[in-house]
Design a protein around this motif. Sequence first.
Motif, PDB file in Angstrom:
ATOM      1  N   LYS A  99     -36.971  16.822  -2.242  1.00  0.00           N
ATOM      2  CA  LYS A  99     -35.972  16.453  -3.728  1.00  0.00           C
ATOM      3  C   LYS A  99     -34.827  15.950  -3.223  1.00  0.00           C
ATOM      4  N   VAL A 100     -34.448  14.808  -3.545  1.00  0.00           N
ATOM      5  CA  VAL A 100     -32.900  14.411  -3.286  1.00  0.00           C
ATOM      6  C   VAL A 100     -32.179  14.227  -4.786  1.00  0.00           C
ATOM      7  N   LEU A 101     -30.822  14.785  -4.833  1.00  0.00           N
ATOM      8  CA  LEU A 101     -30.198  14.822  -6.076  1.00  0.00           C
ATOM      9  C   LEU A 101     -28.915  13.797  -5.612  1.00  0.00           C
ATOM     10  N   VAL A 102     -28.791  12.697  -6.679  1.00  0.00           N
ATOM     11  CA  VAL A 102     -27.553  12.117  -6.327  1.00  0.00           C
ATOM     12  C   VAL A 102     -26.622  12.258  -7.579  1.00  0.00           C
ATOM     13  N   ALA A 103     -25.398  12.614  -7.312  1.00  0.00           N
ATOM     14  CA  ALA A 103     -24.437  12.772  -8.528  1.00  0.00           C
ATOM     15  C   ALA A 103     -23.710  11.359  -8.639  1.00  0.00           C
ATOM     16  N   THR A 104     -23.540  10.762  -9.852  1.00  0.00           N
ATOM     17  CA  THR A 104     -22.888   9.671 -10.075  1.00  0.00           C
ATOM     18  C   THR A 104     -21.772   9.646 -11.344  1.00  0.00           C
ATOM     19  N   ASP A 105     -20.659   8.909 -11.229  1.00  0.00           N
ATOM     20  CA  ASP A 105     -19.760   8.883 -12.418  1.00  0.00           C
ATOM     21  C   ASP A 105     -19.586   7.410 -13.016  1.00  0.00           C
ATOM     22  N   PHE A 106     -20.460   6.767 -12.341  1.00  0.00           N
ATOM     23  CA  PHE A 106     -20.552   5.359 -12.569  1.00  0.00           C
ATOM     24  C   PHE A 106     -19.506   4.174 -12.000  1.00  0.00           C
ATOM     25  N   SER A 107     -18.715   4.978 -11.131  1.00  0.00           N
ATOM     26  CA  SER A 107     -17.936   4.249 -10.200  1.00  0.00           C
ATOM     27  C   SER A 107     -18.423   3.333  -9.130  1.00  0.00           C
ATOM     28  N   ASP A 108     -17.875   2.496  -8.576  1.00  0.00           N
ATOM     29  CA  ASP A 108     -18.289   1.778  -7.505  1.00  0.00           C
ATOM     30  C   ASP A 108     -18.952   2.532  -6.370  1.00  0.00           C
ATOM     31  N   PRO A 109     -17.868   3.513  -5.819  1.00  0.00           N
ATOM     32  CA  PRO A 109     -18.293   4.313  -4.858  1.00  0.00           C
ATOM     33  C   PRO A 109     -19.662   5.087  -5.035  1.00  0.00           C
ATOM     34  N   ALA A 110     -19.834   5.627  -6.438  1.00  0.00           N
ATOM     35  CA  ALA A 110     -20.947   6.112  -6.687  1.00  0.00           C
ATOM     36  C   ALA A 110     -22.169   5.648  -6.922  1.00  0.00           C
ATOM     37  N   GLU A 111     -22.103   4.278  -7.237  1.00  0.00           N
ATOM     38  CA  GLU A 111     -23.255   3.177  -7.062  1.00  0.00           C
ATOM     39  C   GLU A 111     -23.706   3.294  -5.343  1.00  0.00           C
ATOM     40  N   CYS A 112     -22.636   3.093  -4.351  1.00  0.00           N
ATOM     41  CA  CYS A 112     -23.212   3.149  -3.091  1.00  0.00           C
ATOM     42  C   CYS A 112     -23.851   4.549  -2.891  1.00  0.00           C
ATOM     43  N   ALA A 113     -23.528   5.664  -3.507  1.00  0.00           N
ATOM     44  CA  ALA A 113     -24.301   6.814  -3.179  1.00  0.00           C
ATOM     45  C   ALA A 113     -25.494   6.690  -3.777  1.00  0.00           C
ATOM     46  N   VAL A 114     -25.780   6.237  -4.789  1.00  0.00           N
ATOM     47  CA  VAL A 114     -27.027   5.978  -5.827  1.00  0.00           C
ATOM     48  C   VAL A 114     -28.099   5.135  -4.587  1.00  0.00           C
ATOM     49  N   ASN A 115     -27.500   3.840  -4.155  1.00  0.00           N
ATOM     50  CA  ASN A 115     -28.054   3.188  -3.369  1.00  0.00           C
ATOM     51  C   ASN A 115     -28.605   3.682  -2.022  1.00  0.00           C
ATOM     52  N   TYR A 116     -27.735   4.638  -1.589  1.00  0.00           N
ATOM     53  CA  TYR A 116     -28.253   5.217  -0.164  1.00  0.00           C
ATOM     54  C   TYR A 116     -28.985   6.387  -0.517  1.00  0.00           C
ATOM     55  N   GLY A 117     -29.049   7.203  -1.645  1.00  0.00           N
ATOM     56  CA  GLY A 117     -30.020   8.072  -2.075  1.00  0.00           C
ATOM     57  C   GLY A 117     -31.496   7.557  -2.103  1.00  0.00           C
ATOM     58  N   ALA A 118     -31.703   6.579  -3.124  1.00  0.00           N
ATOM     59  CA  ALA A 118     -32.675   5.603  -3.092  1.00  0.00           C
ATOM     60  C   ALA A 118     -33.544   5.283  -1.688  1.00  0.00           C
ATOM     61  N   GLN A 119     -32.561   4.860  -0.772  1.00  0.00           N
ATOM     62  CA  GLN A 119     -33.261   4.695   0.597  1.00  0.00           C
ATOM     63  C   GLN A 119     -33.924   6.042   1.412  1.00  0.00           C
ATOM     64  N   MET A 120     -32.989   6.972   1.064  1.00  0.00           N
ATOM     65  CA  MET A 120     -33.256   8.392   1.730  1.00  0.00           C
ATOM     66  C   MET A 120     -34.631   8.552   0.930  1.00  0.00           C
ATOM     67  N   ALA A 121     -34.754   8.462  -0.227  1.00  0.00           N
ATOM     68  CA  ALA A 121     -36.082   8.738  -1.053  1.00  0.00           C
ATOM     69  C   ALA A 121     -37.325   8.027  -0.690  1.00  0.00           C
ATOM     70  N   ARG A 122     -36.851   6.851  -0.431  1.00  0.00           N
ATOM     71  CA  ARG A 122     -38.384   5.796  -0.102  1.00  0.00           C
ATOM     72  C   ARG A 122     -38.376   6.299   1.609  1.00  0.00           C
ATOM     73  N   HIS A 123     -37.695   6.611   2.174  1.00  0.00           N
ATOM     74  CA  HIS A 123     -37.926   6.915   3.509  1.00  0.00           C
ATOM     75  C   HIS A 123     -38.625   8.203   3.644  1.00  0.00           C
ATOM     76  N   TYR A 124     -38.437   9.175   3.072  1.00  0.00           N
ATOM     77  CA  TYR A 124     -39.110  10.526   2.907  1.00  0.00           C
ATOM     78  C   TYR A 124     -40.145  10.811   1.892  1.00  0.00           C
ATOM     79  N   LYS A 125     -40.119   9.703   1.219  1.00  0.00           N
ATOM     80  CA  LYS A 125     -41.445   9.759  -0.153  1.00  0.00           C
ATOM     81  C   LYS A 125     -40.695  11.083  -0.864  1.00  0.00           C
ATOM     82  N   SER A 126     -39.547  11.045  -1.325  1.00  0.00           N
ATOM     83  CA  SER A 126     -38.831  12.248  -1.889  1.00  0.00           C
ATOM     84  C   SER A 126     -38.933  12.102  -3.612  1.00  0.00           C
TER      85      SER A 126
END
Length: 313
Positions: free
Chosen positions: A154-181
Motif C-alpha cells: 500500500k502506497v500513500l501519496v500526499a498532494t497539495d495540487f502543486s507542481d512538485p506534488a504532481e511529480c510525487a503522484v506520478n512517481y507514486g503511480a509508477q511505484m504502485a504499478r511496479h509493486y502491484k500496490s
Amino acid sequence: MFKDIILAITPSEICECAADKAFAFAQRFESKLYLVHICGIEHGWGSMEHLEASGETARIKDKIMAYYGDKLEGIKDYEVIVRAGIPHNEILRLVRQKNADLVVMGPHTKKYVEERSRMWGMAGSTLERVSQRCPCPVMIVTRQAPYGEQVFNKVLVATDFSDPAECAVNYGAQMARHYKSELVVFHAMDQEELPQEEVEQRVEAAKNRMSVEYGPRLAGISASSFECWEGKASTEILKTARIHKADLIIMAHHTREVDPEKAVLGSTVVQVALNSSAPTMSVNKHFDLRCGLMYDQTGEATEAGSAAAPAES
C-alpha cells in the motif's frame, strides 16, 4: 528498479534503519550502492588532501567496512566514499556525479532519540536540505523494518495540487504499478472555522479535483482511491497512513514555501518521516523508475527508458 543508490551514513547504530533498507534494495535490484560519509565541521573544514595525507580517510573507510562488512557480503557492487565538505552539498554533488536514482538517509545525530521532532525542524539540517534540493527521490528511514522485506503493498501519496506534488503522484503511480500496490492519493485541507456542511462540500470538491487531475495518471493500477481530510497536514497524513497501513509514504518537499531559508523550518515531509512507521520518500521533480513497464495515460504499457529523466529546476 533502483540502479544507483546513495546511502548517506555514519558508521553507527543511528543510521542502522536507513542502512538496512539500502542494503536490502541493493541486493534485491542488484544495484550499485555508494556508502557515503562526509567529514564536515568536526574536521575543521579540512581539505580532502589533508585527510588523505593524515590517513583519516582510510581509517573512516575501514571503520565503515568493519561496521557494515557482514551485510555488504550479499551486495555485488558497492563503493565506500569519504569526502570532506559541507554534508548536504557533497551528497547532492555525488547524486549528480553518479546519476543516482535514489538517496537513502536517516538521522545523523545521537540526540535523535530524545529530540527527533524538534531537532529536525532546525534550519540547516542535512536531511532537510538534501530532501529539499535533490533531483532524484530521497527515502527517509527512521524505523526498523524486517530485513530483506521490500514489498510495498500500500502506497500513500500526499498532494497539495502543486507542481512538485504532481511529480510525487506520478512517481507514486509508477511505484504502485511496479509493486502491484494499492495506491491512495491524499489531500489535507486547511482547518478552518466553517459550518460542517461547507467543510463536507470542500472535501468532496478536493476529491473530485484529484480524480480529474490525477485519474488519467493512475492507469494500470488495480486499486486506487482519493481521500481528503481537514486538519494539520503532517497529522492527517500520518493518520491516513496508519488507517491504510501504508508501507510507503510519498510526498513533495516544501511545495508551498517560496523562501528556502524559511522552508527548512519544520517541513511537513520531515515531520511525517520522523513520526511514521513506514519509510517516507521525498520527490520534487519528475523522475522515472529505471526498469519494468511504464504506462501512458490510456493505460497502455511501454518499455521504460534505460535512464531516469529528472526535470530541470
